[in-house]
Motif scaffolding. Structure first.
Motif, PDB file in Angstrom:
ATOM      1  N   LYS A 130      33.565  41.545  49.615  1.00 51.03           N
ATOM      2  CA  LYS A 130      32.708  41.705  48.445  1.00 51.03           C
ATOM      3  C   LYS A 130      32.768  43.111  47.859  1.00 51.03           C
ATOM      4  CE  LYS A 130      28.551  42.614  51.147  1.00 51.03           C
ATOM      5  NZ  LYS A 130      27.236  42.141  51.496  1.00 51.03           N
ATOM      6  N   GLU A 131      33.351  44.059  48.573  1.00 54.18           N
ATOM      7  CA  GLU A 131      33.473  45.430  48.092  1.00 54.18           C
ATOM      8  C   GLU A 131      34.816  45.712  47.428  1.00 54.18           C
ATOM      9  OE1 GLU A 131      32.540  48.124  51.220  1.00 54.18           O
ATOM     10  OE2 GLU A 131      30.713  47.057  51.743  1.00 54.18           O
ATOM     11  N   LEU A 132      35.659  44.716  47.288  1.00 55.77           N
ATOM     12  CA  LEU A 132      36.997  44.882  46.727  1.00 55.77           C
ATOM     13  C   LEU A 132      37.124  44.196  45.367  1.00 55.77           C
ATOM     14  CD1 LEU A 132      38.926  44.028  49.983  1.00 55.77           C
ATOM     15  CD2 LEU A 132      38.760  46.278  48.965  1.00 55.77           C
ATOM     16  N   LEU A 133      38.046  44.691  44.564  1.00 55.58           N
ATOM     17  CA  LEU A 133      38.374  44.069  43.284  1.00 55.58           C
ATOM     18  C   LEU A 133      39.554  43.141  43.514  1.00 55.58           C
ATOM     19  CD1 LEU A 133      37.995  43.934  40.189  1.00 55.58           C
ATOM     20  CD2 LEU A 133      39.629  45.806  40.019  1.00 55.58           C
ATOM     21  N   ARG A 134      39.429  41.882  43.102  1.00 58.78           N
ATOM     22  CA  ARG A 134      40.466  40.882  43.342  1.00 58.78           C
ATOM     23  C   ARG A 134      41.220  40.618  42.049  1.00 58.78           C
ATOM     24  NH1 ARG A 134      39.486  35.073  46.360  1.00 58.78           N
ATOM     25  NH2 ARG A 134      41.686  34.663  46.784  1.00 58.78           N
ATOM     26  N   LEU A 135      42.530  40.835  42.085  1.00 57.17           N
ATOM     27  CA  LEU A 135      43.392  40.680  40.915  1.00 57.17           C
ATOM     28  C   LEU A 135      44.568  39.782  41.239  1.00 57.17           C
ATOM     29  CD1 LEU A 135      43.585  44.456  39.999  1.00 57.17           C
ATOM     30  CD2 LEU A 135      42.230  42.751  38.811  1.00 57.17           C
ATOM     31  N   LYS A 136      45.296  39.402  40.194  1.00 59.37           N
ATOM     32  CA  LYS A 136      46.559  38.704  40.384  1.00 59.37           C
ATOM     33  C   LYS A 136      47.483  39.025  39.227  1.00 59.37           C
ATOM     34  CE  LYS A 136      46.005  34.211  38.203  1.00 59.37           C
ATOM     35  NZ  LYS A 136      46.198  32.806  38.428  1.00 59.37           N
ATOM     36  N   CYS A 137      48.773  38.778  39.421  1.00 55.91           N
ATOM     37  CA  CYS A 137      49.769  38.979  38.375  1.00 55.91           C
ATOM     38  C   CYS A 137      50.064  37.620  37.747  1.00 55.91           C
ATOM     39  CB  CYS A 137      51.058  39.536  38.956  1.00 55.91           C
ATOM     40  SG  CYS A 137      50.873  41.180  39.597  1.00 55.91           S
ATOM     41  N   GLU A 138      49.995  37.571  36.433  1.00 57.22           N
ATOM     42  CA  GLU A 138      50.258  36.322  35.730  1.00 57.22           C
ATOM     43  C   GLU A 138      51.026  36.641  34.454  1.00 57.22           C
ATOM     44  OE1 GLU A 138      47.059  33.818  33.632  1.00 57.22           O
ATOM     45  OE2 GLU A 138      47.302  32.902  35.620  1.00 57.22           O
ATOM     46  N   ASP A 139      52.233  36.127  34.330  1.00 56.10           N
ATOM     47  CA  ASP A 139      53.090  36.367  33.165  1.00 56.10           C
ATOM     48  C   ASP A 139      53.243  37.858  32.871  1.00 56.10           C
ATOM     49  OD1 ASP A 139      53.351  33.603  32.824  1.00 56.10           O
ATOM     50  OD2 ASP A 139      51.555  33.528  31.584  1.00 56.10           O
ATOM     51  N   LYS A 140      53.553  38.641  33.903  1.00 52.18           N
ATOM     52  CA  LYS A 140      53.761  40.082  33.810  1.00 52.18           C
ATOM     53  C   LYS A 140      52.537  40.842  33.307  1.00 52.18           C
ATOM     54  CE  LYS A 140      58.732  39.942  33.438  1.00 52.18           C
ATOM     55  NZ  LYS A 140      59.908  40.526  32.821  1.00 52.18           N
ATOM     56  N   LYS A 141      51.347  40.319  33.592  1.00 45.94           N
ATOM     57  CA  LYS A 141      50.100  40.991  33.253  1.00 45.94           C
ATOM     58  C   LYS A 141      49.155  40.907  34.438  1.00 45.94           C
ATOM     59  CE  LYS A 141      49.938  40.613  28.303  1.00 45.94           C
ATOM     60  NZ  LYS A 141      49.069  40.478  27.167  1.00 45.94           N
ATOM     61  N   LEU A 142      48.340  41.938  34.591  1.00 50.67           N
ATOM     62  CA  LEU A 142      47.292  41.915  35.611  1.00 50.67           C
ATOM     63  C   LEU A 142      46.069  41.224  35.024  1.00 50.67           C
ATOM     64  CD1 LEU A 142      47.271  45.456  37.209  1.00 50.67           C
ATOM     65  CD2 LEU A 142      48.003  43.341  38.248  1.00 50.67           C
ATOM     66  N   VAL A 143      45.507  40.294  35.774  1.00 51.08           N
ATOM     67  CA  VAL A 143      44.295  39.602  35.350  1.00 51.08           C
ATOM     68  C   VAL A 143      43.360  39.484  36.551  1.00 51.08           C
ATOM     69  CG1 VAL A 143      45.348  38.283  33.480  1.00 51.08           C
ATOM     70  CG2 VAL A 143      45.346  37.332  35.760  1.00 51.08           C
ATOM     71  N   ILE A 159      42.102  45.506  45.657  1.00 52.07           N
ATOM     72  CA  ILE A 159      42.140  46.962  45.551  1.00 52.07           C
ATOM     73  C   ILE A 159      40.733  47.473  45.823  1.00 52.07           C
ATOM     74  CG2 ILE A 159      42.591  48.931  44.047  1.00 52.07           C
ATOM     75  CD1 ILE A 159      44.601  47.259  42.571  1.00 52.07           C
ATOM     76  N   CYS A 160      40.633  48.493  46.672  1.00 54.63           N
ATOM     77  CA  CYS A 160      39.315  49.005  47.055  1.00 54.63           C
ATOM     78  C   CYS A 160      38.762  49.967  45.997  1.00 54.63           C
ATOM     79  CB  CYS A 160      39.367  49.681  48.415  1.00 54.63           C
ATOM     80  SG  CYS A 160      40.285  51.216  48.464  1.00 54.63           S
ATOM     81  N   LYS A 161      37.480  50.250  46.105  1.00 47.64           N
ATOM     82  CA  LYS A 161      36.796  51.113  45.136  1.00 47.64           C
ATOM     83  C   LYS A 161      37.278  52.558  45.226  1.00 47.64           C
ATOM     84  CE  LYS A 161      32.780  48.167  44.949  1.00 47.64           C
ATOM     85  NZ  LYS A 161      31.380  47.986  45.260  1.00 47.64           N
ATOM     86  N   ASP A 162      37.686  52.996  46.411  1.00 47.40           N
ATOM     87  CA  ASP A 162      38.195  54.358  46.554  1.00 47.40           C
ATOM     88  C   ASP A 162      39.500  54.545  45.778  1.00 47.40           C
ATOM     89  OD1 ASP A 162      36.076  54.945  48.226  1.00 47.40           O
ATOM     90  OD2 ASP A 162      37.217  54.535  50.058  1.00 47.40           O
ATOM     91  N   CYS A 163      40.384  53.570  45.869  1.00 54.06           N
ATOM     92  CA  CYS A 163      41.654  53.640  45.142  1.00 54.06           C
ATOM     93  C   CYS A 163      41.427  53.518  43.637  1.00 54.06           C
ATOM     94  CB  CYS A 163      42.601  52.558  45.636  1.00 54.06           C
ATOM     95  SG  CYS A 163      43.082  52.771  47.364  1.00 54.06           S
ATOM     96  N   ILE A 164      40.458  52.717  43.253  1.00 54.40           N
ATOM     97  CA  ILE A 164      40.118  52.586  41.835  1.00 54.40           C
ATOM     98  C   ILE A 164      39.557  53.899  41.301  1.00 54.40           C
ATOM     99  CG2 ILE A 164      38.537  51.466  40.220  1.00 54.40           C
ATOM    100  CD1 ILE A 164      38.932  48.906  41.871  1.00 54.40           C
ATOM    101  N   SER A 165      38.729  54.571  42.095  1.00 54.85           N
ATOM    102  CA  SER A 165      38.167  55.842  41.643  1.00 54.85           C
ATOM    103  C   SER A 165      39.258  56.907  41.517  1.00 54.85           C
ATOM    104  CB  SER A 165      37.060  56.312  42.577  1.00 54.85           C
ATOM    105  OG  SER A 165      37.581  56.586  43.849  1.00 54.85           O
TER     106      SER A 165
END
Length: 91
Positions: free
Chosen positions: A21-34, A45-51
């Motif tokens: 619940k503390e992480l951002l969940r993403l995926k790659c779709e048609d050469k775009k991050l969504v 990706i964790c909040k520390d890396c995002i910061s």
């Protein structure tokens, strides 16, 4: 009383095991991050890396984030810029 297990996931950049619940969940779709939409493969990706990404970071940290996104999405597009745009739009 039964104890609930914590769901741990790994950040693709720093490789730390963190509660889901503390992480951002993403995926790659048609050469775009969504943001993840319950379909397909995803990554976290964790909040520390995002910061690190949101602040004026040094070149070494930028390259590490970029390399992790390239590896996860299996091609070399401008994913770091897309991630920055997503974070500024979401927040």
């Amino acid at each position: 009383m039964a104890e609930l297990k914590l769901t741990l996931r790994t950040c693709i950049v720093c490789r730390k095991k963190i509660e889901q619940k503390e992480l951002l969940r993403l995926k790659c779709e048609d050469k775009k991050l969504v943001l993840y939409n319950n379909y397909g493969r995803s990554f976290y990706i964790c909040k520390d890396c995002i910061s690190l990404l949101q602040s004026d970071i040094n070149q070494k940290a930028y390259k590490k984030i970029e390399k992790s996104l390239f590896k996860e999405c299996k091609n070399k597009d401008k994913y770091v810029e897309q991630l920055k745009e997503m974070l500024t739009d979401v927040r």
